[in-house]
Motif scaffolding. Sequence first.
Motif, PDB file in Angstrom:
ATOM      1  N   GLY A  38       4.267   0.144 -10.057  1.00  0.00           N
ATOM      2  CA  GLY A  38       3.874  -0.768  -8.983  1.00  0.00           C
ATOM      3  C   GLY A  38       4.896  -1.885  -8.819  1.00  0.00           C
ATOM      4  N   GLY A  39       4.957  -2.456  -7.656  1.00  0.00           N
ATOM      5  CA  GLY A  39       5.925  -3.511  -7.369  1.00  0.00           C
ATOM      6  C   GLY A  39       5.381  -4.895  -7.665  1.00  0.00           C
ATOM      7  N   GLU A  40       6.195  -5.903  -7.309  1.00  0.00           N
ATOM      8  CA  GLU A  40       5.812  -7.294  -7.556  1.00  0.00           C
ATOM      9  C   GLU A  40       4.591  -7.703  -6.741  1.00  0.00           C
ATOM     10  N   ALA A  41       4.500  -7.214  -5.503  1.00  0.00           N
ATOM     11  CA  ALA A  41       3.369  -7.579  -4.642  1.00  0.00           C
ATOM     12  C   ALA A  41       2.048  -7.113  -5.247  1.00  0.00           C
ATOM     13  N   SER A  42       2.003  -5.875  -5.725  1.00  0.00           N
ATOM     14  CA  SER A  42       0.765  -5.370  -6.326  1.00  0.00           C
ATOM     15  C   SER A  42       0.459  -6.099  -7.627  1.00  0.00           C
ATOM     16  N   LEU A  43       1.507  -6.467  -8.381  1.00  0.00           N
ATOM     17  CA  LEU A  43       1.308  -7.226  -9.622  1.00  0.00           C
ATOM     18  C   LEU A  43       0.707  -8.591  -9.321  1.00  0.00           C
ATOM     19  N   PHE A  44       1.238  -9.300  -8.314  1.00  0.00           N
ATOM     20  CA  PHE A  44       0.701 -10.607  -7.927  1.00  0.00           C
ATOM     21  C   PHE A  44      -0.770 -10.499  -7.546  1.00  0.00           C
ATOM     22  N   GLU A  45      -1.096  -9.442  -6.796  1.00  0.00           N
ATOM     23  CA  GLU A  45      -2.483  -9.255  -6.359  1.00  0.00           C
ATOM     24  C   GLU A  45      -3.403  -9.004  -7.553  1.00  0.00           C
ATOM     25  N   LEU A  46      -2.953  -8.186  -8.496  1.00  0.00           N
ATOM     26  CA  LEU A  46      -3.754  -7.882  -9.686  1.00  0.00           C
ATOM     27  C   LEU A  46      -3.957  -9.110 -10.561  1.00  0.00           C
ATOM     28  N   LEU A  47      -2.921  -9.934 -10.667  1.00  0.00           N
ATOM     29  CA  LEU A  47      -2.993 -11.113 -11.543  1.00  0.00           C
ATOM     30  C   LEU A  47      -3.607 -12.324 -10.845  1.00  0.00           C
ATOM     31  N   GLY A  48      -3.694 -12.284  -9.521  1.00  0.00           N
ATOM     32  CA  GLY A  48      -4.220 -13.428  -8.785  1.00  0.00           C
ATOM     33  C   GLY A  48      -3.303 -14.628  -8.851  1.00  0.00           C
ATOM     34  N   THR A  49      -1.981 -14.396  -8.755  1.00  0.00           N
ATOM     35  CA  THR A  49      -1.020 -15.486  -8.837  1.00  0.00           C
ATOM     36  C   THR A  49       0.101 -15.262  -7.829  1.00  0.00           C
TER      37      THR A  49
END
Length: 346
Positions: A279-290
């Motif tokens: 997964g990319g940075e965008a999906s990581l941000f969404e998962l982490l809520g940050t």
Amino acid sequence: MAVKAKEKKPNGAAKLKNALKTGDFERLYLIAGEESYLKEYYLNELKQKVVDETFREFNLVELEGKSLTPEALNDAIESYPAMAERKLIVVTDFDLYKAPVAYQKVVETILDDLPEYVCLTFYYDVLEYKPDKRTKLHKRLEKAACIAEFAHMEERELISWLRRRFRALGKTIDDSTCSYMLFICGNSMTNLIGETEKAAAFATVEKIGAYHIDSVCTRVLDAVVFDLTDAISAQKFDKAVALTGDLIAQKNNEVAIFTTIARHIQRLYAAKLNEEARGGEASLFELLGTHSSYYARQIVNASRKTTLQWLRKAAQVCGETDVLLKSSAADKQKLLELALLSMAGR
């Protein structure tokens, strides 16, 4: 059939800032949000702009929600300002959504018939603003009031603000060190003011580095939990218990500590799964809520020190411990330590 575009709600904080520039004030404000520094700053700005200092004693009425009576609020609204066009009434920590029946008439006045000379402000300081959007009251408040909510600033804004703070103290700091400071000290501007002053006073050189922050700044709960989780994943149970003891000694509640640990485990798990799925940075941000790249990198790096198997077990332990903490009368610190021991034991 054409779909009607959803009407965008006005930004109450932006409206308040604009009113402070133009002098075109609303009759009713609600000032709330998690960022105490900004709330206090704009309330003080409102006091300075609306109230002439010469007649401050007559035209600034400050009331506490706990001791407020309908009569006191009604008298404040109905009495005219002295030698001025407006008066400012500030009511602190009064929940409009849970106002007793005795306040019904004065609430109706607030919503429908505030005099032009009144600038009435409900200020949520300690009391959390929890609007019940299902109610008719909320719909009426949205029409009648300027609701200014001040959330924590985004990382980029805070970095610029930190650099200005340090510059005012005769110091410099680069962006990466600002990000590190936010990771260590959190994003509360009220807290960061004291931490910048400590770091600036400690540093004997012009440029602030990570060393100065590590030496004198207080680590927030989230930052300590990073170290704690690293310790238990590396089977360093003694270190994990010592860190937990330090947190409790600092007056952190055991349930709050555990909740932060459980949330951290969930984020590590999410980062691990995201990386394995490419997964990319965008999906990581969404998962982490940050939206913080620095924080996301720290989570990813920490997740690489663990395995999926360990994270699954840790998540299971967190679920079991959560039930025990909420249903048991047992020693909460012992339950927390047993959870850490179970995780550390793989």
